[in-house]
Scaffold this motif. Structure first.
Motif, PDB file in Angstrom:
ATOM      1  N   TYR A  12     -10.962   5.311   5.020  1.00  0.00           N
ATOM      2  CA  TYR A  12     -11.118   6.261   3.552  1.00  0.00           C
ATOM      3  C   TYR A  12      -9.487   6.578   3.184  1.00  0.00           C
ATOM      4  CZ  TYR A  12     -15.993   6.397   4.122  1.00  0.00           C
ATOM      5  OH  TYR A  12     -17.281   6.142   4.240  1.00  0.00           O
ATOM      6  N   VAL A  13      -8.661   5.729   4.037  1.00  0.00           N
ATOM      7  CA  VAL A  13      -7.105   6.111   3.690  1.00  0.00           C
ATOM      8  C   VAL A  13      -6.804   4.939   2.581  1.00  0.00           C
ATOM      9  CG1 VAL A  13      -4.979   5.884   4.690  1.00  0.00           C
ATOM     10  CG2 VAL A  13      -6.676   7.204   5.926  1.00  0.00           C
ATOM     11  N   LYS A  14      -5.997   5.349   1.780  1.00  0.00           N
ATOM     12  CA  LYS A  14      -5.598   4.117   0.611  1.00  0.00           C
ATOM     13  C   LYS A  14      -4.826   3.134   1.487  1.00  0.00           C
ATOM     14  CE  LYS A  14      -7.276   6.336  -2.827  1.00  0.00           C
ATOM     15  NZ  LYS A  14      -6.735   7.013  -3.770  1.00  0.00           N
ATOM     16  N   SER A  15      -4.881   1.803   1.213  1.00  0.00           N
ATOM     17  CA  SER A  15      -4.411   0.684   1.715  1.00  0.00           C
ATOM     18  C   SER A  15      -2.870   0.765   1.067  1.00  0.00           C
ATOM     19  CB  SER A  15      -5.006  -0.408   1.258  1.00  0.00           C
ATOM     20  OG  SER A  15      -6.374  -0.531   1.964  1.00  0.00           O
ATOM     21  N   ASN A  16      -1.982   0.127   1.908  1.00  0.00           N
ATOM     22  CA  ASN A  16      -2.083  -0.040   3.273  1.00  0.00           C
ATOM     23  C   ASN A  16      -2.341   1.243   4.189  1.00  0.00           C
ATOM     24  OD1 ASN A  16      -2.018  -3.049   3.391  1.00  0.00           O
ATOM     25  ND2 ASN A  16       0.371  -2.933   3.065  1.00  0.00           N
ATOM     26  N   GLY A  17      -3.238   1.245   5.048  1.00  0.00           N
ATOM     27  CA  GLY A  17      -3.432   2.726   5.820  1.00  0.00           C
ATOM     28  C   GLY A  17      -3.525   2.353   7.249  1.00  0.00           C
TER      29      GLY A  17
ATOM     30  N   GLY B 169      -0.772   7.361   7.665  1.00  0.00           N
ATOM     31  CA  GLY B 169       0.040   6.762   6.782  1.00  0.00           C
ATOM     32  C   GLY B 169      -0.703   5.933   5.681  1.00  0.00           C
ATOM     33  N   PRO B 170      -0.834   6.633   4.464  1.00  0.00           N
ATOM     34  CA  PRO B 170      -1.466   6.014   3.463  1.00  0.00           C
ATOM     35  C   PRO B 170      -0.804   5.288   2.364  1.00  0.00           C
ATOM     36  CG  PRO B 170      -1.412   8.354   2.977  1.00  0.00           C
ATOM     37  CD  PRO B 170      -0.460   7.842   4.276  1.00  0.00           C
ATOM     38  N   GLY B 171      -1.495   4.472   1.910  1.00  0.00           N
ATOM     39  CA  GLY B 171      -0.874   3.704   0.408  1.00  0.00           C
ATOM     40  C   GLY B 171       0.523   3.198   0.507  1.00  0.00           C
ATOM     41  N   GLN B 172       0.700   2.603   1.479  1.00  0.00           N
ATOM     42  CA  GLN B 172       2.218   2.017   1.474  1.00  0.00           C
ATOM     43  C   GLN B 172       2.169   0.410   1.098  1.00  0.00           C
ATOM     44  OE1 GLN B 172       5.233   3.470   1.984  1.00  0.00           O
ATOM     45  NE2 GLN B 172       3.743   5.338   1.821  1.00  0.00           N
ATOM     46  N   VAL B 173       3.044  -0.200   0.664  1.00  0.00           N
ATOM     47  CA  VAL B 173       2.965  -1.688   0.198  1.00  0.00           C
ATOM     48  C   VAL B 173       3.285  -2.594   1.316  1.00  0.00           C
ATOM     49  CG1 VAL B 173       3.392  -1.073  -2.045  1.00  0.00           C
ATOM     50  CG2 VAL B 173       5.335  -1.380  -0.523  1.00  0.00           C
ATOM     51  N   ASN B 174       3.576  -1.921   2.294  1.00  0.00           N
ATOM     52  CA  ASN B 174       3.960  -2.621   3.735  1.00  0.00           C
ATOM     53  C   ASN B 174       3.429  -1.955   4.905  1.00  0.00           C
ATOM     54  OD1 ASN B 174       5.652  -3.268   6.278  1.00  0.00           O
ATOM     55  ND2 ASN B 174       6.988  -4.412   5.161  1.00  0.00           N
ATOM     56  N   ARG B 175       2.684  -2.655   5.691  1.00  0.00           N
ATOM     57  CA  ARG B 175       1.798  -1.974   6.818  1.00  0.00           C
ATOM     58  C   ARG B 175       2.722  -1.488   7.719  1.00  0.00           C
ATOM     59  NH1 ARG B 175      -3.208  -1.612   7.302  1.00  0.00           N
ATOM     60  NH2 ARG B 175      -3.410  -3.122   5.699  1.00  0.00           N
ATOM     61  N   VAL B 176       3.774  -2.016   8.261  1.00  0.00           N
ATOM     62  CA  VAL B 176       4.704  -1.443   9.182  1.00  0.00           C
ATOM     63  C   VAL B 176       5.241  -0.049   8.608  1.00  0.00           C
ATOM     64  CG1 VAL B 176       6.789  -2.608   8.628  1.00  0.00           C
ATOM     65  CG2 VAL B 176       6.420  -1.821  10.858  1.00  0.00           C
ATOM     66  N   TRP B 177       5.293  -0.107   7.512  1.00  0.00           N
ATOM     67  CA  TRP B 177       5.812   1.187   6.994  1.00  0.00           C
ATOM     68  C   TRP B 177       4.787   2.275   7.026  1.00  0.00           C
ATOM     69  CZ3 TRP B 177       8.358  -0.402   1.289  1.00  0.00           C
ATOM     70  CH2 TRP B 177       9.414  -1.067   1.585  1.00  0.00           C
ATOM     71  N   ALA B 178       3.492   1.908   6.773  1.00  0.00           N
ATOM     72  CA  ALA B 178       2.402   2.947   6.994  1.00  0.00           C
ATOM     73  C   ALA B 178       2.238   3.253   8.486  1.00  0.00           C
ATOM     74  CB  ALA B 178       1.174   2.334   6.561  1.00  0.00           C
ATOM     75  N   ALA B 179       2.704   2.449   9.292  1.00  0.00           N
ATOM     76  CA  ALA B 179       2.635   2.665  10.874  1.00  0.00           C
ATOM     77  C   ALA B 179       3.692   3.700  11.136  1.00  0.00           C
ATOM     78  CB  ALA B 179       2.627   1.391  11.566  1.00  0.00           C
TER      79      ALA B 179
ATOM     80  N   PHE C 297     -10.316  -5.735  18.386  1.00  0.00           N
ATOM     81  CA  PHE C 297     -10.727  -6.116  17.116  1.00  0.00           C
ATOM     82  C   PHE C 297     -12.150  -5.963  16.577  1.00  0.00           C
ATOM     83  CE2 PHE C 297      -7.692 -10.198  16.963  1.00  0.00           C
ATOM     84  CZ  PHE C 297      -6.602  -9.093  17.057  1.00  0.00           C
ATOM     85  N   THR C 298     -12.159  -5.547  15.348  1.00  0.00           N
ATOM     86  CA  THR C 298     -13.618  -5.389  14.687  1.00  0.00           C
ATOM     87  C   THR C 298     -14.343  -6.300  13.909  1.00  0.00           C
ATOM     88  OG1 THR C 298     -12.921  -4.147  12.870  1.00  0.00           O
ATOM     89  CG2 THR C 298     -13.098  -2.714  14.631  1.00  0.00           C
ATOM     90  N   GLY C 299     -13.319  -7.123  13.414  1.00  0.00           N
ATOM     91  CA  GLY C 299     -13.865  -8.022  12.577  1.00  0.00           C
ATOM     92  C   GLY C 299     -14.395  -7.757  11.009  1.00  0.00           C
ATOM     93  N   MET C 300     -13.944  -6.432  10.637  1.00  0.00           N
ATOM     94  CA  MET C 300     -14.186  -5.797   9.683  1.00  0.00           C
ATOM     95  C   MET C 300     -13.167  -5.095   8.732  1.00  0.00           C
ATOM     96  SD  MET C 300     -17.644  -3.725   8.229  1.00  0.00           S
ATOM     97  CE  MET C 300     -18.980  -4.884   8.852  1.00  0.00           C
ATOM     98  N   ARG C 301     -12.671  -5.480   7.719  1.00  0.00           N
ATOM     99  CA  ARG C 301     -11.742  -5.013   7.125  1.00  0.00           C
ATOM    100  C   ARG C 301     -12.187  -3.857   5.983  1.00  0.00           C
ATOM    101  NH1 ARG C 301      -8.671  -8.818   2.718  1.00  0.00           N
ATOM    102  NH2 ARG C 301     -10.399  -7.761   1.398  1.00  0.00           N
ATOM    103  N   HIS C 302     -11.243  -2.805   5.758  1.00  0.00           N
ATOM    104  CA  HIS C 302     -11.595  -1.811   5.009  1.00  0.00           C
ATOM    105  C   HIS C 302     -10.431  -1.387   3.801  1.00  0.00           C
ATOM    106  CE1 HIS C 302     -15.262  -0.958   6.979  1.00  0.00           C
ATOM    107  NE2 HIS C 302     -14.679  -1.124   8.217  1.00  0.00           N
ATOM    108  N   PHE C 303     -10.033  -2.383   3.128  1.00  0.00           N
ATOM    109  CA  PHE C 303      -9.194  -2.086   2.049  1.00  0.00           C
ATOM    110  C   PHE C 303      -9.791  -0.906   1.279  1.00  0.00           C
ATOM    111  CE2 PHE C 303      -6.669  -6.331   1.673  1.00  0.00           C
ATOM    112  CZ  PHE C 303      -5.897  -5.978   2.568  1.00  0.00           C
ATOM    113  N   LYS C 304      -8.954   0.032   0.581  1.00  0.00           N
ATOM    114  CA  LYS C 304      -9.414   0.940  -0.306  1.00  0.00           C
ATOM    115  C   LYS C 304      -8.336   1.349  -1.142  1.00  0.00           C
ATOM    116  CE  LYS C 304     -10.827   5.706  -0.518  1.00  0.00           C
ATOM    117  NZ  LYS C 304     -12.228   5.548  -1.495  1.00  0.00           N
ATOM    118  N   HIS C 305      -8.568   0.649  -2.478  1.00  0.00           N
ATOM    119  CA  HIS C 305      -7.320   0.744  -3.598  1.00  0.00           C
ATOM    120  C   HIS C 305      -7.702   1.720  -4.435  1.00  0.00           C
ATOM    121  CE1 HIS C 305      -6.585  -3.593  -2.080  1.00  0.00           C
ATOM    122  NE2 HIS C 305      -5.479  -2.942  -1.496  1.00  0.00           N
TER     123      HIS C 305
END
Length: 517
Positions: free
Chosen positions: A412-417, A430-440, A509-517
């Motif tokens: 439920y965190v805005k992607s990238n989350g 770390g919500p809503g970043q355009v780069n995943r490492v920035w969110a991390a 690994f879960t095998g299931m993505r959860h993008f939230k835009h």
């Protein structure tokens, strides 16, 4: 002037008919409405007297007759129409007051049968309404009891109903019949178990309230609710205190509730601007509140708080000093309410079945310029059979619990989350970043800033989508993260796995993505 009255909702109809009669309007009526008006002492003509044909088939056929529809549809300005009416000995009907069989009320009944639902599909009513609305220039058509006074006022002041008002009443008819037909179509689709996306999408909602404004003061807004079972939703909330809900209140509270539904144990979720800012679970709700609050004491200011347990006096005493916009729970102790009501602006919502999730096939809608994109809601967290440890190091049982806890949050965190958690408490988001490492990196920075040095040591990390590079693992290692959960699926998954093995970090690994835009 002749009026045909046939209403299921008889609110105000006797008074309206009496006023019309006093203004010289001749009244024709059907079935139960005829009986009601007659019993009240009004002079009323029964529909069969007008048509010369008895009501039949248990009342299924009453008004479906040329003497009714010719009288409604004839254009008074058309000489040929007037001539034909004279030849056929058909009189005009100048006003149609109709509302429809209670289909909505029927389908909302517990254990309603398909036969009952179908029997409450009105046929003659919509036909009369559409006929009268089509000929709005000559016929006054009233579908809403709220418009009785509008019509009477103009008739008394001007001797007639203005064309502008007739046009307004016409619009209401087609909105009403469109809503009615959509309810029927939606019911039948669900009754058939049809989960496909229809070729033509029609949906209907009922307005709950107009709002002061939308996301910003220059935007108009209103709140509408679906028709049907709304258990556990904000549309089913009972407001016990505070100002009316704003557009942002409803949107943010809905997001908080959807996250809360992922948890069975006592849990508190705090949200701000559509993102979770503090989540805590524990053996009792007071301990869960402590975790959620202490996860981010800054962002909770002016935020939303929801919980899946009754708010006790002790919990209310803890929450009251904190400025929150909305507090939602399944129930409140009386002493707790007394404490909370001392804060006049705090919106307190009781949501009886707060744990009930949306149906799996429910729609998620997003408006785009020129269209609408529709998907089913993200109702799953992961498939238990597809969850696998991909590193040499396996998570401990406690770490695995925290990984699942963090994955519920990041969904439920805005992607990238990215979400960090420890001991069933969110410690950095770390919500809503355009780069995943920035969110991390942001999640770590927030954790240290808000909870102090060492906050992330021994914590776990969850990502809403795969790591495209191993830089997120580097960020995790520097923060003292001991386990990571992510969907996997990147062409460079092996880079992240090797990096985890190098650092002694467990990865799942879960095998299931959860993008939230």
């Amino acid at each position: 002037m002749k009026a045909l009255i046939s209403v299921s909702d008889k609110t105000g109809i006797v008074e309206f008919a009496r006023e019309l009669s006093q203004l010289g309007v001749e009244i024709v009526s059907t079935g139960g409405t005829y009986q009601k008006l007659s019993d009240e002492g009004l002079k009323v003509m029964e529909i069969s007297e007008l048509t010369g044909f008895p009501e039949c088939l248990d009342g299924r056929v009453k008004t479906l007759h040329p003497k009714v529809h010719a009288g409604i549809l004839a254009m008074r300005s058309n000489p040929e129409h007037v001539k034909q009416l004279e030849e056929l000995e058909v009189g005009t009907i100048d006003m149609v007051i109709v509302n429809l069989y209670p289909f909505k009320q029927t389908i909302l009944k517990k254990d309603v049968t398909r036969e009952d639902a179908v029997e409450n599909i009105d046929i003659g009513g919509p036909t009369m309404l559409r006929s009268a609305a089509k000929n709005y220039q000559d016929v006054v058509v009233v579908v809403d009891p709220a418009d009785y006074l509008v019509v009477l006022k103009e008739m008394k002041e001007k001797g007639k109903v203005s064309l502008e008002t007739k046009f307004y009443l016409m619009q209401k008819v087609f909105m009403h019949t469109s809503n009615y037909d959509t309810m029927i179509a939606d019911y039948l689709k669900k009754e058939r178990g049809d989960s496909s996306f229809p070729e033509n999408l029609t949906m209907t909602f009922e307005k709950v309230q107009d709002m002061r404004y939308g996301e910003n003061p220059h935007q108009k807004a209103a709140f509408y609710r679906e028709i049907g079972n709304l258990r556990g939703s904000i549309a089913d909330a009972l407001q016990l205190n505070g100002k009316e809900l704003s557009f942002n209140n409803i949107n943010d509270t809905n997001g908080a509730l959807e996250l809360l539904k992922e948890f069975e144990e006592p849990t508190v979720v705090a949200c701000k601007h559509g993102n979770p800012c503090g989540v805590g679970s524990d053996k009792d709700i007071l301990a869960a509140w402590d975790k959620a609050y202490n996860a981010d004491k800054v962002s909770i200011f002016g935020g939303i708080v929801v919980t899946n347990r009754t708010v006790t006096k002790k919990l209310a005493e803890q929450i009251a000093p904190v400025f929150v916009e909305v507090l939602a729970a399944p129930d409140f102790e009386e002493e707790a309410l007394e404490i909370l009501k001392a804060k006049k602006n705090l919106r307190v919502l009781k949501i009886k079945d707060i744990e009930v999730p949306q149906p799996a096939g429910a729609y998620d809608l997003k408006k785009v310029n020129g269209g609408l994109i529709v998907q089913t809601i993200d109702s799953l967290l992961f498939n238990q059979d597809e969850v696998k440890v991909v590193t040499k190091m396996s998570p401990t049982e406690e770490q695995m619990q925290d990984l699942f806890f963090a994955m519920k949050i990041v969904k439920y965190v805005k992607s990238n989350g990215i979400a960090l958690a420890k001991n069933r408490q969110s410690v950095g988001i770390g919500p809503g970043q355009v780069n995943r490492v920035w969110a991390a990196r942001q999640s770590v920075e927030h954790a240290v800033e808000l909870m102090g040095e060492g906050a992330t040591e021994g914590a776990v990390m969850a990502s809403d989508a795969f790591f495209p590079f191993d830089d997120c693992v580097d960020a995790a290692q520097k923060a003292g993260i001991k386990a990571i959960i992510q969907p996997g699926g990147s062409v460079r998954d092996e880079d992240s796995i090797k990096k985890c093995d190098e650092y002694g970090i467990a990865m799942v690994f879960t095998g299931m993505r959860h993008f939230k835009h």
